[in-house]
Design a protein around this motif. Structure first.
Motif, PDB file in Angstrom:
ATOM      1  N   ILE A 183      52.608 -32.192  14.989  1.00  0.00           N
ATOM      2  CA  ILE A 183      53.408 -33.159  15.741  1.00  0.00           C
ATOM      3  C   ILE A 183      52.445 -34.082  16.463  1.00  0.00           C
ATOM      4  CG2 ILE A 183      55.066 -33.476  17.617  1.00  0.00           C
ATOM      5  CD1 ILE A 183      56.099 -30.670  17.027  1.00  0.00           C
ATOM      6  N   LYS A 184      52.773 -35.370  16.449  1.00  0.00           N
ATOM      7  CA  LYS A 184      51.970 -36.334  17.195  1.00  0.00           C
ATOM      8  C   LYS A 184      52.899 -37.117  18.106  1.00  0.00           C
ATOM      9  CE  LYS A 184      48.510 -39.920  16.732  1.00  0.00           C
ATOM     10  NZ  LYS A 184      47.764 -40.789  15.818  1.00  0.00           N
ATOM     11  N   ILE A 185      52.644 -37.049  19.392  1.00  0.00           N
ATOM     12  CA  ILE A 185      53.390 -37.808  20.386  1.00  0.00           C
ATOM     13  C   ILE A 185      52.389 -38.806  20.966  1.00  0.00           C
ATOM     14  CG2 ILE A 185      54.759 -37.708  22.510  1.00  0.00           C
ATOM     15  CD1 ILE A 185      56.091 -36.139  20.270  1.00  0.00           C
ATOM     16  N   GLU A 186      52.519 -40.050  20.531  1.00  0.00           N
ATOM     17  CA  GLU A 186      51.538 -41.090  20.855  1.00  0.00           C
ATOM     18  C   GLU A 186      50.154 -40.555  20.503  1.00  0.00           C
ATOM     19  OE1 GLU A 186      52.182 -42.927  24.670  1.00  0.00           O
ATOM     20  OE2 GLU A 186      54.268 -43.361  24.169  1.00  0.00           O
ATOM     21  N   LYS A 199      48.054 -34.811  19.735  1.00  0.00           N
ATOM     22  CA  LYS A 199      48.327 -34.079  18.501  1.00  0.00           C
ATOM     23  C   LYS A 199      48.518 -32.600  18.829  1.00  0.00           C
ATOM     24  CE  LYS A 199      45.490 -37.205  15.789  1.00  0.00           C
ATOM     25  NZ  LYS A 199      44.249 -37.340  14.998  1.00  0.00           N
ATOM     26  N   ALA A 248      57.642 -31.311  23.015  1.00  0.00           N
ATOM     27  CA  ALA A 248      57.258 -32.153  21.870  1.00  0.00           C
ATOM     28  C   ALA A 248      58.306 -32.086  20.765  1.00  0.00           C
ATOM     29  CB  ALA A 248      55.889 -31.728  21.342  1.00  0.00           C
ATOM     30  N   MET A 268      61.256 -34.177  21.565  1.00  0.00           N
ATOM     31  CA  MET A 268      60.958 -35.592  21.397  1.00  0.00           C
ATOM     32  C   MET A 268      60.865 -36.008  19.934  1.00  0.00           C
ATOM     33  SD  MET A 268      58.064 -35.838  24.410  1.00  0.00           S
ATOM     34  CE  MET A 268      57.744 -37.598  24.243  1.00  0.00           C
ATOM     35  N   SER A 269      60.561 -35.070  19.044  1.00  0.00           N
ATOM     36  CA  SER A 269      60.304 -35.443  17.652  1.00  0.00           C
ATOM     37  C   SER A 269      61.256 -34.818  16.636  1.00  0.00           C
ATOM     38  CB  SER A 269      58.866 -35.073  17.279  1.00  0.00           C
ATOM     39  OG  SER A 269      58.683 -33.673  17.377  1.00  0.00           O
TER      40      SER A 269
END
Length: 138
Positions: free
Chosen positions: A29-32, A35, A84, A87-88
């Motif tokens: 997962i990458k939030i902005e 990672k 996370a 959010m994703s």
């Protein structure tokens, strides 16, 4: 890539035995710019409900000399990973994978029980030797 937990493969096998399909190993997962890697993602079709259930599992071994230190790290990681996922992939439910012997000892103490309750930590209790899921705690 982060190191796999000692019991990673045992939990993976336990999920496969329980008819889960492993969809990511690890789930990235990458939030902005941040990672994250959750140990496993799995999906299962629930025929009776005609629905798909999606989970992610952060596997912990609790093998260090201090269970509370392991718990601090696991809880912090769990809370960040859950955020996370919200959010994703908001349809994927996060579980903390805990070996049965740790669940039957350390997780019966008041502090861990209260933390699990207050922070709404979902647990997947597994037997690393038999490679089976013993219990799901929602």
């Amino acid at each position: 890539m982060a190191a796999k937990d000692l019991f990673h493969d045992a939990v993976k096998q336990a999920l496969l035995k329980d008819d889960w399909i492993i969809t990511a190993d690890p789930l990235k997962i990458k939030i902005e710019g941040v990672k994250l890697e959750i140990d496993l993602a799995a999906d299962k079709i629930i025929a009776a409900q005609k629905a798909e259930r999606k989970i992610a599992v952060e596997i912990k071994s609790f093998l260090n000399t201090s269970a509370i230190t392991d718990f601090h790290a696991a809880l912090g990681q769990f809370l960040n990973y859950r955020l996370a996922l919200q959010m994703s992939e908001s349809d994927r439910i996060l579980y903390l994978g805990v070996p049965v012997d740790t669940f039957e000892s350390f997780f019966q103490e008041k502090l861990p029980q209260e933390a699990v309750k207050v922070y709404q930590v979902k647990l997947l209790i597994y037997n690393p030797v038999e490679e089976v899921i013993m219990e799901w705690k929602n």
